[in-house]
Design an enzyme around this catalytic site. Structure first.
Site, PDB file in Angstrom:
ATOM      1  N   GLU A 231       0.887  -1.164   0.000  1.00 49.16           N
ATOM      2  CA  GLU A 231       0.000   0.000   0.000  1.00 49.16           C
ATOM      3  C   GLU A 231       0.920   1.207   0.000  1.00 49.16           C
ATOM      4  OE1 GLU A 231      -1.707   2.927   0.362  1.00 49.16           O
ATOM      5  OE2 GLU A 231      -2.037   2.579   2.493  1.00 49.16           O
ATOM      6  N   CYS A 265      -1.923   9.020   2.493  1.00 47.78           N
ATOM      7  CA  CYS A 265      -1.722   8.540   1.118  1.00 47.78           C
ATOM      8  C   CYS A 265      -2.927   8.898   0.262  1.00 47.78           C
ATOM      9  CB  CYS A 265      -1.427   7.042   1.091  1.00 47.78           C
ATOM     10  SG  CYS A 265      -2.528   6.098   2.124  1.00 47.78           S
TER      11      CYS A 265
HETATM   12  P1  NDP Z   1       8.970   4.873   4.266  1.00 44.88           P
HETATM   13  O1  NDP Z   1       8.375   4.130   3.142  1.00 44.88           O
HETATM   14  O2  NDP Z   1      10.414   5.091   4.250  1.00 44.88           O
HETATM   15  O3  NDP Z   1       8.584   4.130   5.633  1.00 44.88           O
HETATM   16  C1  NDP Z   1       7.511   3.215   5.776  1.00 44.88           C
HETATM   17  C2  NDP Z   1       7.970   2.010   6.565  1.00 44.88           C
HETATM   18  O4  NDP Z   1       8.908   1.276   5.766  1.00 44.88           O
HETATM   19  C3  NDP Z   1       8.726   2.368   7.840  1.00 44.88           C
HETATM   20  O5  NDP Z   1       8.473   1.390   8.816  1.00 44.88           O
HETATM   21  C4  NDP Z   1      10.172   2.310   7.397  1.00 44.88           C
HETATM   22  O6  NDP Z   1      11.073   2.117   8.455  1.00 44.88           O
HETATM   23  C5  NDP Z   1      10.128   1.111   6.495  1.00 44.88           C
HETATM   24  N1  NDP Z   1      11.223   1.026   5.542  1.00 44.88           N
HETATM   25  C6  NDP Z   1      11.707   1.991   4.756  1.00 44.88           C
HETATM   26  N2  NDP Z   1      12.691   1.514   3.967  1.00 44.88           N
HETATM   27  C7  NDP Z   1      12.838   0.207   4.281  1.00 44.88           C
HETATM   28  C8  NDP Z   1      13.703  -0.829   3.839  1.00 44.88           C
HETATM   29  N3  NDP Z   1      14.611  -0.628   2.902  1.00 44.88           N
HETATM   30  N4  NDP Z   1      13.586  -2.049   4.402  1.00 44.88           N
HETATM   31  C9  NDP Z   1      12.664  -2.267   5.354  1.00 44.88           C
HETATM   32  N5  NDP Z   1      11.816  -1.337   5.813  1.00 44.88           N
HETATM   33  C10 NDP Z   1      11.892  -0.108   5.288  1.00 44.88           C
HETATM   34  O7  NDP Z   1       8.185   6.215   4.418  1.00 44.88           O
HETATM   35  P2  NDP Z   1       8.711   7.567   5.061  1.00 44.88           P
HETATM   36  O8  NDP Z   1       8.257   7.558   6.445  1.00 44.88           O
HETATM   37  O9  NDP Z   1      10.133   7.809   4.831  1.00 44.88           O
HETATM   38  O10 NDP Z   1       7.885   8.579   4.170  1.00 44.88           O
HETATM   39  C11 NDP Z   1       8.364   8.908   2.888  1.00 44.88           C
HETATM   40  C12 NDP Z   1       7.248   8.951   1.901  1.00 44.88           C
HETATM   41  O11 NDP Z   1       6.493   7.737   1.917  1.00 44.88           O
HETATM   42  C13 NDP Z   1       6.209   9.998   2.167  1.00 44.88           C
HETATM   43  O12 NDP Z   1       6.638  11.233   1.739  1.00 44.88           O
HETATM   44  C14 NDP Z   1       5.046   9.441   1.390  1.00 44.88           C
HETATM   45  O13 NDP Z   1       5.207   9.739   0.053  1.00 44.88           O
HETATM   46  C15 NDP Z   1       5.172   7.971   1.564  1.00 44.88           C
HETATM   47  N6  NDP Z   1       4.325   7.441   2.623  1.00 44.88           N
HETATM   48  C16 NDP Z   1       3.179   6.848   2.282  1.00 44.88           C
HETATM   49  C17 NDP Z   1       2.349   6.365   3.252  1.00 44.88           C
HETATM   50  C18 NDP Z   1       1.086   5.701   2.929  1.00 44.88           C
HETATM   51  O14 NDP Z   1       0.208   5.674   3.773  1.00 44.88           O
HETATM   52  N7  NDP Z   1       0.970   5.100   1.773  1.00 44.88           N
HETATM   53  C19 NDP Z   1       2.652   6.502   4.670  1.00 44.88           C
HETATM   54  C20 NDP Z   1       3.934   7.113   4.927  1.00 44.88           C
HETATM   55  C21 NDP Z   1       4.717   7.543   3.927  1.00 44.88           C
HETATM   56  P3  NDP Z   1      11.950   3.346   9.031  1.00 44.88           P
HETATM   57  O15 NDP Z   1      11.003   4.277   9.670  1.00 44.88           O
HETATM   58  O16 NDP Z   1      12.851   2.661  10.002  1.00 44.88           O
HETATM   59  O17 NDP Z   1      12.665   3.949   7.872  1.00 44.88           O
END
Ligand code: NDP
Length: 457
Positions: A231, A265
């Site tokens: 998602e 999102c």
């Molecule tokens: P991320 O996608 O980086 O984070 C979401 C989750 O994924 C967190 O738990 C994060 O952990 C984890 N994660 C990130 N990279 C990895 C990896 N390589 N391996 C394993 N786990 C990983 O979102 P951000 O918080 O950085 O937000 C950035 C952008 O994501 C926003 O600007 C938006 O565009 C989008 N976003 C979309 C959402 C939605 O509801 N669809 C929600 C949040 C963000 P950790 O925190 O440790 O990095």
């Protein structure tokens, strides 16, 4: 140590949490796998009792749960309470419906004399959830409620800025009567996440977050031949037709773009307005956005939250700068937001053309892109000219026609006269870069089950 609570309103580092050790990760997988072997044999009634208890506890301690969200990611307290209630509704939904949703289905075959064929739904095993910070509880609830109800067990890797929310949910499930190993929160690093995914005892992964994280985790799952659901981001179109009730439409536009600090999102990120009413919408929208009050998220009078972190503000400002460099006009709206805390000035972007990278980007905060469409067909064309395909909306006084226009919008969800709705009993998910798979309802609970055929011939 990357897991920490930093209050976005004050900038204060509240508490750090040590990363999980390799031994803790290994133990968690073992416990989850052991528990699965027992949990899968429990009745729907037993699982429903745990789900209902979780809902009851959330409701009883709504304020306490909500305060953790406000502390960790700056969510306005009223919205935080609403998130706690929504999470309770999800648990309750599966308490009531899981058995019905997973009941065996008779398969209609052309010749019944050839035998009786039934489809049964069996849990797969241990599932990993990787979740973001924007709805710290709801994101967990919408994956664990269906998966625990189906008989799977769960591991959680939550976002590094909401460790207390993650811990609160682990405690919630234990208090609700879920036995140890049913749901475990970890604070893993990247390589531990990869190791969990590739462990033969882990059967799938569900991620909500950015496209970058989604692509990495999905490829790790693919390499290990595991099922995944993604998602990811969205840039929902908010289409305004000429006959829309302008006051109501603008009210929803302001809400759709700015609730949860614009960090959703399915925020209404692209306002696409037909030429005839563009100027009227623009003026009223500016006025509406200017009426938002940024401030203490614990104050019930605040309606514009700080962003989740200073990093998020810096990234958003950088994106606006890039958009302007490439020809967009940026208008800052409303009274100046507080300097202290990770506040972001609401901004409207116009003149964003397809050759501007911003045209195809997701702005995760109070930044609205406005597009003038020649007519209705042009509005649909602009709406569909996006790498994302999550939600969307169409505003019109003719709801029957609105549904016809909605059918032409290429996303997973479209709503007439409402920004994309998030509800316990409506499925959620998108297409293209917004990911794959669905959460909630019967679709969500069937994502991680073995749809097994039993034939008696
Ligand atoms: P991320 O996608 O980086 O984070 C979401 C989750 O994924 C967190 O738990 C994060 O952990 C984890 N994660 C990130 N990279 C990895 C990896 N390589 N391996 C394993 N786990 C990983 O979102 P951000 O918080 O950085 O937000 C950035 C952008 O994501 C926003 O600007 C938006 O565009 C989008 N976003 C979309 C959402 C939605 O509801 N669809 C929600 C949040 C963000 P950790 O925190 O440790 O990095």
């Amino acid at each position: 140590m990357s897991y920490a609570t930093v209050n976005p309103f004050t900038g204060e580092l509240v508490k750090k949490f040590p990363d999980s050790t390799d031994a803790e990760v290994e133990q968690a997988i073992t416990d989850a796998d052991d528990r699965f072997k027992l949990w899968r044999t429990t009745s729907f009634k037993e699982r429903a009792a745990v789900m209902q208890k979780a809902a009851d506890i959330l409701r009883k301690s709504k304020r306490e749960f909500a305060k953790i969200l406000t502390l960790e990611m700056g969510k306005i307290i009223g919205e935080a309470e609403a998130e706690v209630e929504l999470s309770a509704q999800i648990f309750e939904y599966y308490a009531v419906n899981a058995e019905k949703l997973l009941k065996p289905e008779k398969i209609e075959v052309a010749n019944p004399d050839e035998g009786e064929f039934t489809l049964v739904h069996e849990p797969l095993g241990v599932i990993l959830a990787v979740e973001p910070w924007n709805f710290p509880y709801y994101q967990i609830a919408r994956i664990i409620a269906p998966q625990l109800s189906a008989g799977n067990t769960m591991l959680l890797k939550h976002a590094s800025n909401v460790p207390q929310s993650a811990a609160a949910f682990e405690k919630l499930m234990l208090d609700a009567g879920l036995p140890k190993g049913g749901f475990k929160n970890l604070y893993p690093n990247r390589s531990q996440v990869e190791k969990i995914i590739s462990d033969p005892r882990v059967c799938g992964v569900a991620l909500t977050g950015s496209e970058v994280a989604g692509a990495i985790v999905a490829s790790q799952a693919a390499k290990a031949l595991k099922k995944s659901t993604m998602e990811l981001g969205g840039a929902d179109a908010f289409i305004v037709l000429a006959d829309a009730d302008m006051d109501k439409t603008v009210k929803w536009a302001v809400f759709g773009r700015h609730w949860n600090g614009g960090q959703v999102c399915v925020s209404s990120k692209r306002m696409i307005i037909v030429d005839e009413v563009y100027d009227t919408f623009f003026e009223k929208y500016k006025e509406g956005v200017a009426g938002l009050r940024a401030g203490d998220p614990m104050d019930p009078k605040t309606d514009l939250a700080p962003l989740s972190s200073q990093g998020a503000v810096d990234e958003l400002k950088e994106k606006i700068k890039e958009a302007v460099k490439n020809g967009a006009k940026a208008i800052e709206v409303g009274p100046k937001v507080p300097e202290k805390g990770s506040f972001m000035q609401p901004t409207i972007l116009t003149d964003v053309t397809p050759d501007n990278p911003a045209y195809y980007q997701e702005f995760f905060g109070p930044v609205s892109m406005l597009f003038r469409a020649k007519d209705e067909d042009d509005a649909v064309r602009i709406a569909n000219d996006s790498p994302y395909g999550l939600g969307g909306s169409v505003f019109t006084s003719d709801t029957k026609h609105g549904a016809e226009v909605a059918a032409k919008v290429s996303t997973g969800m479209v709503f007439v006269n409402h920004p994309t709705i998030v509800k316990a009993d409506v499925p959620f998910g998108g297409v293209r870069n917004s990911g794959y798979g669905r959460e909630l309802t019967s679709l969500g609970i069937k994502e991680f089950v073995n749809k097994k055929v039993i034939g008696v011939v």
